[in-house]
Every structure is written in C-alpha cells, then in structure tokens.
Design a protein around this motif. Structure first.
Motif, PDB file in Angstrom:
ATOM      1  N   GLY A  17       3.137   5.450  -7.150  1.00  0.00           N
ATOM      2  CA  GLY A  17       2.021   5.331  -8.232  1.00  0.00           C
ATOM      3  C   GLY A  17       1.291   6.661  -8.408  1.00  0.00           C
ATOM      4  N   HIS A  18       2.128   7.760  -8.016  1.00  0.00           N
ATOM      5  CA  HIS A  18       1.716   9.049  -8.342  1.00  0.00           C
ATOM      6  C   HIS A  18       2.755   9.857  -9.255  1.00  0.00           C
ATOM      7  N   TRP A  19       3.456  10.633  -8.869  1.00  0.00           N
ATOM      8  CA  TRP A  19       4.242  11.301  -9.726  1.00  0.00           C
ATOM      9  C   TRP A  19       5.167  10.510 -10.749  1.00  0.00           C
ATOM     10  N   PRO A  20       5.837   9.432  -9.983  1.00  0.00           N
ATOM     11  CA  PRO A  20       6.607   8.430 -11.060  1.00  0.00           C
ATOM     12  C   PRO A  20       5.620   7.932 -12.000  1.00  0.00           C
ATOM     13  N   ALA A  61       0.662  -1.209   0.052  1.00  0.00           N
ATOM     14  CA  ALA A  61       0.063  -0.222   0.089  1.00  0.00           C
ATOM     15  C   ALA A  61       0.788   1.250  -0.094  1.00  0.00           C
ATOM     16  N   ASN A  62       1.929   1.254   0.704  1.00  0.00           N
ATOM     17  CA  ASN A  62       2.941   2.288   0.913  1.00  0.00           C
ATOM     18  C   ASN A  62       3.487   2.621  -0.449  1.00  0.00           C
ATOM     19  N   TRP A  63       3.977   1.349  -1.263  1.00  0.00           N
ATOM     20  CA  TRP A  63       4.723   1.512  -2.334  1.00  0.00           C
ATOM     21  C   TRP A  63       3.600   2.135  -3.492  1.00  0.00           C
ATOM     22  N   GLN A 111       7.068   4.931   7.838  1.00  0.00           N
ATOM     23  CA  GLN A 111       8.030   3.626   7.621  1.00  0.00           C
ATOM     24  C   GLN A 111       8.808   3.764   6.108  1.00  0.00           C
ATOM     25  N   SER A 112       8.494   5.234   5.607  1.00  0.00           N
ATOM     26  CA  SER A 112       9.195   5.358   4.221  1.00  0.00           C
ATOM     27  C   SER A 112      10.071   6.583   4.021  1.00  0.00           C
TER      28      SER A 112
END
Length: 174
Positions: A71-74, A64-66, A131-132
């Motif tokens: 999954g947005h700007w990149p 979910a974090n990934w 966590q990121s």
C-alpha cells in the motif's frame, strides 16, 4: 529546476542524511525512549495493545503486512502516474507536497534520529520483517535509514496521496 534534477538532489540528500545517522544508534534509541515517554504521558501508547489484538490471528497479521508493503510505493507510483496523465495540476501539487514533506522529514531524520519500535525492547513483534521477503525486495535494507522513524513518511505520504486523489476525483469545493 527540472524534475530529474529535483529527484537526483532528493536522493543525494536522502543518502547524505542516511549516512550521517548510521552511527547514531544510541542517540536514536534515547530519542525513541523520550518519545515513548511522551506517548505514555498523553495516553496514546497504543501499539502494543493493538498488536496484541491481532497477534495470533494469521489472516489479520497477513492483511496488515500486505497493506504496509503493497500500500505504499506500489500505490503511490501508479497513482502519481494517473494524476500526471489525467490531472496535471493535481499531479504537480502531489509531487511538490511529497518533495516538501520529504525535505522536512530529512531535517528531522538528520537532527533527531529515532529508532523504530522494532529496534527497542518493547515486546513488539515486527511481523513485516519476520514474515515477509517482499518488503526487503521493495525496500532493501542497504537503501533504507533504520533511524528515520519520525516523522513517518510512509504513513504521511499515503495520507497525502489519499487526500490528493480525493481532491482530484471528486467535486469538492473549498
């Protein structure tokens, strides 16, 4: 108006709205509480229950974090580049929709600052922040508006991109 002029104007408006709402912590929390009351009344306050289902499942939390981070700007930027190179008309549609929806978002952000769930005492865990470190590199805190939680351009722009890509690369006839 040229593309560069639009981007510069967009950024100036963003930082202007961001600076106006920086001191609105109490208003942003009050607005968020009112929105939560509406969600509860409509029976759609699901975030805690959903998070409870994946909490403790490290692989699901990481996934979910990934998706949220990568999954947005990149995804938006290269996809817009592909549209620019291969489907110029669809690129222009996406670009204009991003600018128009962003402008509408700025209006909401300025008039209705809203604290995200992570800044309220709801018992939710902000797994991305905790966590990121990649998220802070892609969107440094000094460049983000923490009271711009509604509408969610993050979710809306990803949906918009998906619709534009589907439209551009299928034979949909409307």
């Amino acid at each position: 108006i040229g593309y560069t002029t639009m981007v510069v104007a967009f950024l100036l408006v963003y930082f202007g709205v961001r600076n106006v709402t920086v001191g609105s912590a109490a208003a942003a929390r009050a607005n968020a509480e009112r929105l939560l009351d509406v969600e509860r009344a409509l029976g759609i306050a699901w975030e805690g229950a959903i998070q409870g289902q994946i909490e403790g499942h490290e692989l699901l939390v990481d996934f979910a974090n990934w998706v949220y981070i990568w999954g947005h700007w990149p995804v938006i930027l290269p996809a817009a580049g592909v549209l620019f190179l291969t489907r110029r008309g669809d690129y222009l549609l996406l670009r204009n929709a991003l600018f128009v929806s962003g402008a509408a978002g700025f209006l909401f952000f300025g008039l209705l600052p809203l604290a995200p769930p992570r800044l309220l005492e709801l018992g939710l865990i902000d797994t991305v922040t905790e966590q990121s470190s990649a998220y802070r590199a892609l969107q440094p805190p000094g460049l983000t508006n923490q009271f711009a939680a509604f509408p969610s351009l993050h979710a809306g722009w990803n949906l918009l991109l998906g619709v534009c890509l589907f439209w551009a690369f299928t034979n949909v006839v409307v």
